[in-house]
Design an enzyme around this catalytic site. Structure first.
Site, mmCIF file in Angstrom:
data_model
loop_
_atom_site.group_PDB
_atom_site.id
_atom_site.type_symbol
_atom_site.label_atom_id
_atom_site.label_comp_id
_atom_site.label_asym_id
_atom_site.label_seq_id
_atom_site.Cartn_x
_atom_site.Cartn_y
_atom_site.Cartn_z
ATOM 1 N N ASN A 7 -1.864 -59.354 -58.124
ATOM 2 C CA ASN A 7 -1.189 -58.166 -57.612
ATOM 3 C C ASN A 7 0.051 -58.665 -56.882
ATOM 4 O OD1 ASN A 7 -0.337 -55.900 -56.276
ATOM 5 N ND2 ASN A 7 -2.313 -55.429 -55.329
ATOM 6 N N ARG A 90 -1.821 -56.111 -61.870
ATOM 7 C CA ARG A 90 -1.677 -54.738 -61.403
ATOM 8 C C ARG A 90 -0.219 -54.349 -61.609
ATOM 9 N NH1 ARG A 90 -0.788 -52.459 -55.490
ATOM 10 N NH2 ARG A 90 -1.031 -50.262 -55.983
ATOM 11 N N HIS A 179 -3.300 -45.083 -57.476
ATOM 12 C CA HIS A 179 -4.688 -45.535 -57.233
ATOM 13 C C HIS A 179 -5.569 -45.262 -58.452
ATOM 14 C CE1 HIS A 179 -4.034 -44.647 -52.667
ATOM 15 N NE2 HIS A 179 -3.887 -45.950 -52.871
ATOM 16 N N GLY A 211 -3.273 -46.223 -47.648
ATOM 17 C CA GLY A 211 -2.732 -45.208 -48.561
ATOM 18 C C GLY A 211 -3.929 -44.413 -49.048
ATOM 19 N N ARG A 240 2.293 -42.912 -43.849
ATOM 20 C CA ARG A 240 3.054 -41.977 -44.699
ATOM 21 C C ARG A 240 2.710 -40.539 -44.338
ATOM 22 N NH1 ARG A 240 1.142 -44.570 -50.219
ATOM 23 N NH2 ARG A 240 0.994 -46.623 -49.291
ATOM 24 N N PHE A 284 -7.661 -46.609 -38.424
ATOM 25 C CA PHE A 284 -8.574 -45.616 -37.859
ATOM 26 C C PHE A 284 -9.566 -46.216 -36.860
ATOM 27 C CE2 PHE A 284 -8.136 -41.400 -39.951
ATOM 28 C CZ PHE A 284 -6.988 -41.688 -40.660
ATOM 29 N N LEU A 332 -11.423 -46.501 -45.468
ATOM 30 C CA LEU A 332 -11.891 -45.396 -44.633
ATOM 31 C C LEU A 332 -13.057 -44.651 -45.245
ATOM 32 C CD1 LEU A 332 -8.837 -43.245 -43.571
ATOM 33 C CD2 LEU A 332 -10.573 -44.247 -42.120
ATOM 34 N N GLU A 384 -10.809 -52.756 -56.962
ATOM 35 C CA GLU A 384 -9.708 -52.655 -57.919
ATOM 36 C C GLU A 384 -9.536 -53.938 -58.722
ATOM 37 O OE1 GLU A 384 -7.518 -50.852 -54.597
ATOM 38 O OE2 GLU A 384 -6.447 -49.702 -56.108
HETATM 39 P P1 ADP Z 1 -5.250 -50.294 -48.033
HETATM 40 O O1 ADP Z 1 -4.738 -48.974 -48.517
HETATM 41 O O2 ADP Z 1 -4.240 -51.088 -47.271
HETATM 42 O O3 ADP Z 1 -5.991 -51.090 -49.090
HETATM 43 P P2 ADP Z 1 -7.888 -49.995 -46.839
HETATM 44 O O4 ADP Z 1 -8.543 -49.412 -48.029
HETATM 45 O O5 ADP Z 1 -8.283 -51.370 -46.422
HETATM 46 O O6 ADP Z 1 -6.313 -49.894 -46.916
HETATM 47 O O7 ADP Z 1 -8.170 -49.011 -45.614
HETATM 48 C C1 ADP Z 1 -7.686 -49.214 -44.330
HETATM 49 C C2 ADP Z 1 -8.422 -48.279 -43.363
HETATM 50 O O8 ADP Z 1 -9.832 -48.431 -43.551
HETATM 51 C C3 ADP Z 1 -8.133 -48.571 -41.911
HETATM 52 O O9 ADP Z 1 -7.752 -47.369 -41.254
HETATM 53 C C4 ADP Z 1 -9.451 -49.069 -41.326
HETATM 54 O O10 ADP Z 1 -9.735 -48.444 -40.118
HETATM 55 C C5 ADP Z 1 -10.479 -48.683 -42.336
HETATM 56 N N1 ADP Z 1 -11.430 -49.795 -42.536
HETATM 57 C C6 ADP Z 1 -11.307 -50.809 -43.409
HETATM 58 N N2 ADP Z 1 -12.364 -51.649 -43.316
HETATM 59 C C7 ADP Z 1 -13.169 -51.163 -42.347
HETATM 60 C C8 ADP Z 1 -14.419 -51.561 -41.769
HETATM 61 N N3 ADP Z 1 -15.058 -52.660 -42.198
HETATM 62 N N4 ADP Z 1 -14.937 -50.795 -40.797
HETATM 63 C C9 ADP Z 1 -14.299 -49.680 -40.379
HETATM 64 N N5 ADP Z 1 -13.130 -49.249 -40.883
HETATM 65 C C10 ADP Z 1 -12.570 -49.966 -41.849
#
Ligand code: ADP
Length: 397
Positions: A7, A90, A179, A211, A240, A284, A332, A384
């Site tokens: 990627n 990707r 996605h 995202g 965003r 989050f 999330l 992915e």
């Molecule tokens: P990206 O779009 O960059 O791939 P992710 O899918 O990793 O993002 O999602 C990021 C969000 O997911 C963050 O807001 C984070 O709080 C939440 N998150 C990711 N991993 C965990 C975890 N193990 N426990 C709680 N929240 C998580």
């Protein structure tokens, strides 16, 4: 087969070497700061992370450093580069040209280049990765897996904007969705796990991460998805803004004496829950912690996120005339108990009941609705890279 999944971004390159038989990653890693100085983070499965700081003037050097790491005596995971059967890339934007994955040749590269104006930050970088692999691993097939491909089943009624028709014809302005690899992977797993008939089912997949996008999948085909021409449309995201009254752009440009480009940076990088929370965080976990300490803006940001997601789900239930299952995935969706609860609370009217105990789950497959819930709600982790490896193997068979 062993598939190297790549990627490639403008200054970074993420990779995984995946054994398609065991479906396990043998190594994962990231090249950072390509063209600036250069750092390779490489982690063999079950081993310690290795950090190598070395000049990476371009992506070709980055790819060759990855290959060196993969065969390294100490932290490598294969003996010989000939063990790599294919490379899965990707590719972000395939426009209307690609509705499935492809074996990359010169024609494909030219067609992807034609889509560059639709994703000027991503597509050229993705192709640099392809070129680097072609140069360094001659004879090894390169496969392209598009973020947009799975959504190509959308009908014009879902993908057309309320703009003069000629802009679609002249400039390809329409909704594409992103996605797709994740929505496809998770929907396929949902059919198995929830024993749904792919040709007779209505599924809503919520890919909620930094995202975020939601898609409506009826009888195995995407009927609608929340991202549009670009990944800026739809949900409120980490940074965003998602859906917006377009007039705001002109209004703010005047009010703050900023250029269009500057406003677009704000909408992409300084908005979403980060902006709404007054800059607390786009993550989050931080927002939840701040809310618990009484930060009202952080609490509101999370609520706005969930409310927007619920509105999309509601509109997709209407678009499909019902729903059999709602599935949560990505950072999330897989891990945030509060967001899942806040979203599902809106759907008592169609008989969804959340099982609070089952919802207390992170990062693994689970049904989170009660046995008597009229619609199933579930968590299914996305992968992915594995999806790209699957596509690569399927195309080469
Ligand atoms: P990206 O779009 O960059 O791939 P992710 O899918 O990793 O993002 O999602 C990021 C969000 O997911 C963050 O807001 C984070 O709080 C939440 N998150 C990711 N991993 C965990 C975890 N193990 N426990 C709680 N929240 C998580």
């Amino acid at each position: 087969m062993k598939v190297l999944v790549i990627n490639c971004g403008s200054s970074s390159l993420k990779y995984q070497l995946i054994d398609s038989e065991t479906e396990k990653a043998l190594a994962v890693g990231l090249c950072e700061r390509i063209g600036i100085d250069g750092r390779l983070n490489h982690t063999p499965a079950g081993g310690e992370k290795v950090v190598i700081e070395k000049d990476m003037p371009d992506h070709k050097v980055a790819v060759s450093m990855v290959l060196d790491a993969l065969v390294n005596e100490e932290y490598g995971v294969i003996k010989d580069l000939r063990e790599i059967d294919a490379v899965g890339h990707r590719l972000v934007h395939g426009g209307e040209k690609f509705s499935s994955s492809v074996i990359i040749d010169e024609n494909v590269i030219a067609a992807v280049e034609e889509c560059n104006p639709l994703a000027p930050l991503h597509n050229p970088a993705n192709l640099i990765g392809v070129r680097a692999c072609q140069a360094i691993m001659p004879g090894v097939p390169n496969i392209g897996v598009f973020d947009t491909a799975f959504h190509q089943t959308m009908e014009p009624v879902a993908y057309m904007y309320g703009l003069p028709y000629e802009y679609y014809e002249k400039y390809k302005v329409r909704r594409y969705g992103f996605h797709g690899t994740s929505h496809s992977f998770v929907s396929k797993r949902a059919y198995e796990m929830l024993k749904l008939d792919p040709s007779d089912s209505r599924l809503i997949v919520c890919h909620l991460g930094n995202g975020s996008s939601i898609s409506a999948i009826k009888n195995g085909k995407v009927t609608d998805t929340s991202m549009g021409l670009t990944p800026l449309e739809g949900l409120v995201m980490g940074t965003r803004c998602g859906d917006l009254d377009p007039t705001i752009i002109e209004y703010l440009a005047h009010a703050m004496n900023k250029s269009l480009e500057e406003i677009m940076v704000i909408l992409n990088k300084e908005s979403g829950v980060y902006g709404l929370s007054g800059g607390v965080s786009s993550d989050f976990r931080d927002l939840d912690a701040a809310s618990n300490e009484g930060n009202e803006k952080a609490k509101l940001a999370v609520e706005v996120f969930s409310y927007r997601a619920a509105k999309y789900i509601g509109s997709y239930i209407a678009a499909m005339n019902g729903v059999d299952a709602i599935v949560f995935t990505a950072g999330l969706g897989e891990n945030n108990i509060v967001v899942r609860r806040q979203i599902l609370e809106h759907f008592g009217y169609i008989g969804i009941t959340l099982d609070e105990e089952a919802n207390n789950v992170r990062g693994k497959e689970a049904v989170i609705s009660t046995p008597d819930s009229k619609v199933v709600a579930a968590v299914i982790p996305t992968n992915e890279e594995l999806a790209i490896a699957h596509e690569t193997v399927a195309l080469l068979k």
